[in-house]
Design an enzyme around this catalytic site. Sequence first.
Site, PDB file in Angstrom:
ATOM      1  N   CYS A 129       6.540  86.511 -14.997  1.00 60.50           N
ATOM      2  CA  CYS A 129       6.852  86.288 -16.431  1.00 60.50           C
ATOM      3  C   CYS A 129       8.697  86.743 -16.880  1.00 60.50           C
ATOM      4  O   CYS A 129       8.676  86.384 -18.436  1.00 60.50           O
ATOM      5  CB  CYS A 129       6.245  87.610 -16.897  1.00 60.50           C
ATOM      6  SG  CYS A 129       5.013  87.692 -15.411  1.00 60.50           S
ATOM      7  N   HIS A 139      -0.437  86.034 -22.797  1.00 62.89           N
ATOM      8  CA  HIS A 139       0.456  86.597 -21.926  1.00 62.89           C
ATOM      9  C   HIS A 139       0.451  84.843 -21.452  1.00 62.89           C
ATOM     10  O   HIS A 139      -0.561  84.420 -20.449  1.00 62.89           O
ATOM     11  CB  HIS A 139       0.801  87.652 -20.794  1.00 62.89           C
ATOM     12  CG  HIS A 139       1.772  86.980 -20.497  1.00 62.89           C
ATOM     13  ND1 HIS A 139       2.639  87.022 -19.835  1.00 62.89           N
ATOM     14  CD2 HIS A 139       1.991  88.357 -19.077  1.00 62.89           C
ATOM     15  CE1 HIS A 139       3.508  87.021 -18.795  1.00 62.89           C
ATOM     16  NE2 HIS A 139       3.335  87.918 -18.544  1.00 62.89           N
ATOM     17  N   LYS A 158       2.502  88.628 -27.907  1.00 60.33           N
ATOM     18  CA  LYS A 158       1.671  88.573 -26.806  1.00 60.33           C
ATOM     19  C   LYS A 158      -0.090  88.802 -27.447  1.00 60.33           C
ATOM     20  O   LYS A 158      -1.162  88.624 -27.368  1.00 60.33           O
ATOM     21  CB  LYS A 158       1.865  88.659 -25.753  1.00 60.33           C
ATOM     22  CG  LYS A 158       3.107  87.801 -25.141  1.00 60.33           C
ATOM     23  CD  LYS A 158       3.293  89.278 -23.232  1.00 60.33           C
ATOM     24  CE  LYS A 158       4.416  88.378 -22.027  1.00 60.33           C
ATOM     25  NZ  LYS A 158       5.344  88.568 -23.284  1.00 60.33           N
ATOM     26  N   GLU A 204       8.585  99.614 -21.158  1.00 60.20           N
ATOM     27  CA  GLU A 204       9.290  98.240 -22.033  1.00 60.20           C
ATOM     28  C   GLU A 204      10.038  99.518 -23.407  1.00 60.20           C
ATOM     29  O   GLU A 204      11.334  99.500 -23.458  1.00 60.20           O
ATOM     30  CB  GLU A 204       8.266  97.345 -22.672  1.00 60.20           C
ATOM     31  CG  GLU A 204       9.498  96.801 -23.518  1.00 60.20           C
ATOM     32  CD  GLU A 204       9.093  95.764 -23.740  1.00 60.20           C
ATOM     33  OE1 GLU A 204       7.825  94.747 -23.942  1.00 60.20           O
ATOM     34  OE2 GLU A 204      10.086  94.485 -23.979  1.00 60.20           O
ATOM     35  N   HIS A 209       8.881  92.290 -24.589  1.00 59.48           N
ATOM     36  CA  HIS A 209       7.846  91.454 -23.690  1.00 59.48           C
ATOM     37  C   HIS A 209       6.300  91.711 -23.785  1.00 59.48           C
ATOM     38  O   HIS A 209       5.405  90.499 -23.811  1.00 59.48           O
ATOM     39  CB  HIS A 209       8.047  92.446 -21.859  1.00 59.48           C
ATOM     40  CG  HIS A 209       7.429  91.016 -20.799  1.00 59.48           C
ATOM     41  ND1 HIS A 209       7.603  89.833 -20.901  1.00 59.48           N
ATOM     42  CD2 HIS A 209       6.870  91.966 -19.863  1.00 59.48           C
ATOM     43  CE1 HIS A 209       6.952  89.667 -19.838  1.00 59.48           C
ATOM     44  NE2 HIS A 209       6.845  90.858 -19.869  1.00 59.48           N
ATOM     45  N   PHE A 211       6.548  90.313 -12.289  1.00 58.90           N
ATOM     46  CA  PHE A 211       6.215  90.628 -11.177  1.00 58.90           C
ATOM     47  C   PHE A 211       6.798  90.540 -10.522  1.00 58.90           C
ATOM     48  O   PHE A 211       7.354  89.250 -10.729  1.00 58.90           O
ATOM     49  CB  PHE A 211       4.997  89.864 -10.898  1.00 58.90           C
ATOM     50  CG  PHE A 211       3.810  90.601 -11.604  1.00 58.90           C
ATOM     51  CD1 PHE A 211       3.712  91.781 -11.818  1.00 58.90           C
ATOM     52  CD2 PHE A 211       2.644  89.824 -11.189  1.00 58.90           C
ATOM     53  CE1 PHE A 211       2.066  92.139 -12.631  1.00 58.90           C
ATOM     54  CE2 PHE A 211       0.720  90.693 -11.445  1.00 58.90           C
ATOM     55  CZ  PHE A 211       1.069  91.423 -12.109  1.00 58.90           C
TER      56      PHE A 211
END
Lengths: 428, 401
Positions: A177, A354, A349, A328, A317, A413
């Site tokens: 990501c 995403h 997002k 975050e 994010h 990830f």
Amino acid sequence: MTVNPGAFSSRPAVAVTGLGAVSSLGIGIEDNFSALKAGKSGIKPITRFSTEGLRTTIAGTINFITFEPWTAIGFTHRLADMAAREAVAMAGIDSGRFDGPLVLAAPPVELEWPQRLELDRLAGEFDEAASYDRLLRLSRNHRDSALYDLTLFGKIADQLADSFGTRGLPITLSTACASGATAVQLGVEAIRRGEAERVLVVGADGSVGPEAVIRFSLLSALSTQNAIPERASKPFSKDRDGFVMAEGAGALVLESVDAAKARGAEILGYVLGCGEKADDFHRTRSSPDGSPIIATIRAGLADAGLAPEEISYINAHGTSTPENDKMEYTGLAAVFGDALASTPISSNKSMIGHTLTAAGAIEAVFSILTMREGVLPPTINYDVPDPAIPLDTVPNVARSADVATVISNSFGFGGQNVSLVFGREPRR
Amino acid sequence: MSVSSHDVLVTGIGLVSSLGEGIDAHVEKLAADGPRPVLNTEEFAPFLVHPLPPVDWSTQIPKKGDQRQMETWQKLGTFAAGLALSDAAVGTDPAERGAIDMIVAAGGGERDLQVDSLVMERARGLDDPQSLINQTLTNELRPTLFLAQLSNLMAGNISIVHKVTGSSRTFMGEEASGISAVATAAARIAAGQSEICLIGGAFSAPRKELISNYAMGGFLSSGDWSPVFQRRDAQLGFVPGSVGAFLVLESAEHASRRGARAYARVAQVAADRGARTEEAFATRIKALLNEIGADDDEALLVLSGASGCQPVTEWEKSALDERLQRAALRSFGSLLGHSLEAHFFAGIALGAAALHSGRGLAPFDPIAERASSVAPSQALITTVGHVSGEGMCRLVAVDPS
């Protein structure tokens, strides 16, 4: 990442001279940013394939572009090409003669089920049980270079390199990501080294297919709030339950300021800094103390030479997973301290979902537009704030603001974290 | 040869291939006369593969829990990365490991062959198999398989197992990903953007889903084995070779600060891509040779990564023959096999180790390669992608320190 003390004065400043975007909200930066300002969602029921039996049946798919038969590689290429074409045109560069390196963030995709089933049917009759031994025998006598091309991770970049006339060997990368942000970072580094005057950076992802949805679903990463798709992505809300997969592409033309000025190009903004730090804790979870995220954000700010109080806006994010949004916040709170309460933060997002591999690049494009337009896109679906993560999320409605600097976070990830810092003006 | 502070040195090598484990084992085998390949000729007949040697994973991946989270491809890379870090004598202190940058060149990981076969079997005869596919994958796929095969999770596992966290980037795109990784890491170190960087990749050859793809593409050598430059007819093509190859690249300043031993200095990396017509290819290879700056000399070891795929193997050989007549040519793909993402690293590993040992390597091909009694002082490593991408790296011997 090494920060070279005293390097600010000697290294070339990096300008952005072209932007391009495609998302579930539309084609082109104008349509996209209008929709973002209006707080629109691009999330809808998946219609590309049957979702029967799936826990998640929604996504930010792009179905207003006809692409048949759909393949993740083919569609990702199409999206990348569209965004890159817009960015290169905006930069005023001949679209067939870019003459600088290409960095592409692309999803790691393989042959898909329709193709695999086609191979299984090659013999015309099912003479024995399905197996890879049988496929191997069949494929030996059935050479198919078009099908083989769908197995090549380097193919999209190869095609883009030919059509845009980029220079040298393109880089194709995946940092999950964070991929789109890593692509920007590699472009910035090449310009700072003096290796290139301009770099074409693209992040693209057109990989919403059945197996991808199932895999993320099996990791319990996806929202299952299928009933009202446009309400499912709700970063920082107490009732958030996962991210919504989506497609899109973002492209930026990065250029050394000297080169941009020499050819009279309009400078749209600057990349002031990049920060990176990997996590060694777990394959899908962040270190509980947030130390890698903290180090990433700090490294981005340090590379830009900015203090947290000097950041006008945080492009989060903000995936809408319980874990990410909490971590975050933890990371930002540690770095920003009291300044966090007065620094607005929002998640694109919430509206586009995403876009995975593309996210960092798309959000870099939106960050530059946020500065230029002086409007903060909202975090939509923010009706039930999570009291554990008190933030000014620009809830539900866009807000006018004087935005001189933006930090955009991407956490992947596999522990790959990148923060990019953008400015309306070059560093003093 | 003297070194300056931003010179890029190879200070660690982790190499596993069908020939064995560790760089010393490789040099020993390849310096002795008449080295022979290790092949599995049965399992994928008529195709050949170079299998993995027996590996005790626990020596570099101590936790069984970590091993279980990886399929062979990821384990091989994580293992080779550990070998390279140990070989470079990088301490295990978290602060030291945490300052190391990383670029991994990755393909895709293993699929679950049984689940795939089950889906194919059940889908037979159905007009619209999608809901059946959904149901079968949802019920049968192991949730963690996704992570055990995801491209960027080789790097993720290296961070978890070896605590390398300075930065983590995964490049993709077959052979070109390895070439770009070497070029990027060397350029960052030379420019002062990084001081030490772990780079590498892995390729696990005995994988039916991959072999099936390569067969479909028409890229595999079949029949009796022969060195890449001697393949004819059905032998044309590559023999997939299991390889895990990692390198520690380091600035001379950083290496000297921690008293690290250097195998060789990376003098130049050059890369390109483009049309695969004879003329365009020849023009690119000539330009790369000019850029790389290799002078024809008996003390030049040329490690060609030629895959055996035609016509590019022949085109590459002509370009090298024309330009480098006195140099000692060795086709490392003949003995290691072709290892895609890991290939360029493997060649650089062999070149660096040969320079360090002060010994040449025995011919891998008795016809196209001739013995040399001169100790190599420079090495030129080439890799030509089976479909796209070409890269070269020039290494220079350093004084033992």
